[in-house]
Design an enzyme around this catalytic site. Structure first.
Site, short mmCIF file in Angstrom:
data_model
loop_
_atom_site.label_atom_id
_atom_site.label_comp_id
_atom_site.label_asym_id
_atom_site.label_seq_id
_atom_site.Cartn_x
_atom_site.Cartn_y
_atom_site.Cartn_z
N LYS A 98 -188.76 139.92 -38.78
CA LYS A 98 -188.20 139.41 -37.54
C LYS A 98 -187.77 140.63 -36.72
O LYS A 98 -186.94 141.43 -37.16
CB LYS A 98 -187.00 138.52 -37.81
CG LYS A 98 -186.26 138.08 -36.55
CD LYS A 98 -184.97 137.34 -36.89
CE LYS A 98 -184.12 137.11 -35.65
NZ LYS A 98 -182.82 136.47 -35.97
N ALA A 185 -180.21 131.74 -32.61
CA ALA A 185 -178.98 132.28 -32.02
C ALA A 185 -178.24 131.25 -31.17
O ALA A 185 -178.81 130.59 -30.30
CB ALA A 185 -179.24 133.53 -31.19
N ASN A 207 -177.42 131.01 -38.62
CA ASN A 207 -176.71 131.94 -39.50
C ASN A 207 -175.21 131.72 -39.41
O ASN A 207 -174.58 131.18 -40.31
CB ASN A 207 -177.07 133.38 -39.15
CG ASN A 207 -176.42 134.39 -40.08
OD1 ASN A 207 -175.67 134.05 -40.99
ND2 ASN A 207 -176.68 135.66 -39.85
N THR A 208 -174.60 132.12 -38.29
CA THR A 208 -173.15 132.11 -38.15
C THR A 208 -172.52 130.75 -38.44
O THR A 208 -171.52 130.66 -39.15
CB THR A 208 -172.75 132.57 -36.74
OG1 THR A 208 -173.26 133.89 -36.51
CG2 THR A 208 -171.25 132.57 -36.56
#
Length: 266
Positions: A98, A185, A207-208
């Protein structure tokens, strides 16, 4: 309509949920989140990989059947991204990468121009490249021309959990770009992931929102289910929004006929 598998660079995946590994408080949460979500593609920053393969190496917690997607987080230009990708492949971590090129410390927005440069170089060297970009049609077209396996537009600022602030621009890419569109994101809740899939996105990377949740494995499972639900909704052919109210039940029938009859006899 029967669904098909997600296909990236000729490889098929049942899951459309990609999981990032940054920010997890511990390796146990990471391992359990992968298991509960059934994610088949996990991305790891090359700078976080222990090249010496010590016991606490993050890769020891990623199942062998999962496709490892190394990423070039920390690269500030194409040259640094290419160097990181080459290092990862030379160290035995595969050729799926990525591309992240960020030279903006305030908003952490990807540098689209440098991303295209890195993609051109790495695709020519046989890498499977999944580039992360600010959603832009011309950039996406340049990436496809360069040989990118996917295009990964941001939904909103990375780590912000703000959801699909770039919805309209992502929809353009979904409509116009032939490689898989993976929204990456800013996705902060399963409902936002479902929304992306309802639009026609091919997959979502989170992710977060998982790593910082109170119960990462549980929310990872919720994301996986939401992504599946959003995909099914998209395939079902969602009805379009209407500008005015439309009754969900017929306004004619036995009840009104009976009332009319009673009024005539009264």
């Amino acid at each position: 309509m029967t669904d098909t598998s997600l296909v990236i660079a000729g490889k098929s995946f049942k899951s459309r949920f990609l999981l990032g590994t940054g920010k997890f408080k511990n390796k146990k949460d990471l391992k359990e989140s992968i298991a509960s979500s059934h994610s088949e593609i996990v991305t790891v920053a090359l700078r976080r990989i222990d090249l010496e393969r010590h016991e606490e190496n993050i890769l020891e917690y990623i199942p062998s059947h999962v496709t490892l997607l190394t990423n070039t987080s920390g690269a500030r230009n194409a040259q640094e991204a290419v160097r990181l990708a080459r290092l990862g492949r030379a160290s035995g971590y595969g050729h799926w990468v990525k591309i992240e090129v960020i030279n903006d410390s305030k908003y952490l927005l990807p540098d689209n121009q440098e991303t295209v440069k890195a993609t051109e170089i790495l695709c020519a060297e046989g890498f499977v490249v999944l580039p992360y970009i600010a959603p832009d049609l011309y950039t996406a077209r340049a990436l496809v021309k360069a040989g990118a396996a996917t295009v990964m537009p941001l939904g909103s600022f990375i780590g912000s959990n703000q959801g699909l602030k770039t919805r309209e621009l992502i929809q353009v890419l979904i409509n116009e770009i032939d490689v898989p569109i993976v929204v990456d994101a800013g996705i902060g809740a399963p409902s936002q992931a479902a929304e992306a899939m309802e639009m026609g996105a091919d997959a979502v990377l989170v992710n977060t929102a998982v790593a910082t949740a109170q119960n990462p494995p549980m929310i990872a499972r919720a994301f996986a289910q939401a992504i599946e639900a959003g995909r099914l909704a998209y395939l079902s052919g969602l009805p379009q929004q209407e500008p005015a109210a439309h009754a969900s039940s017929p306004l004619t029938g036995f009840l009104y006929d009976e009332l009319d009859a009673n009024q005539k006899h009264s």
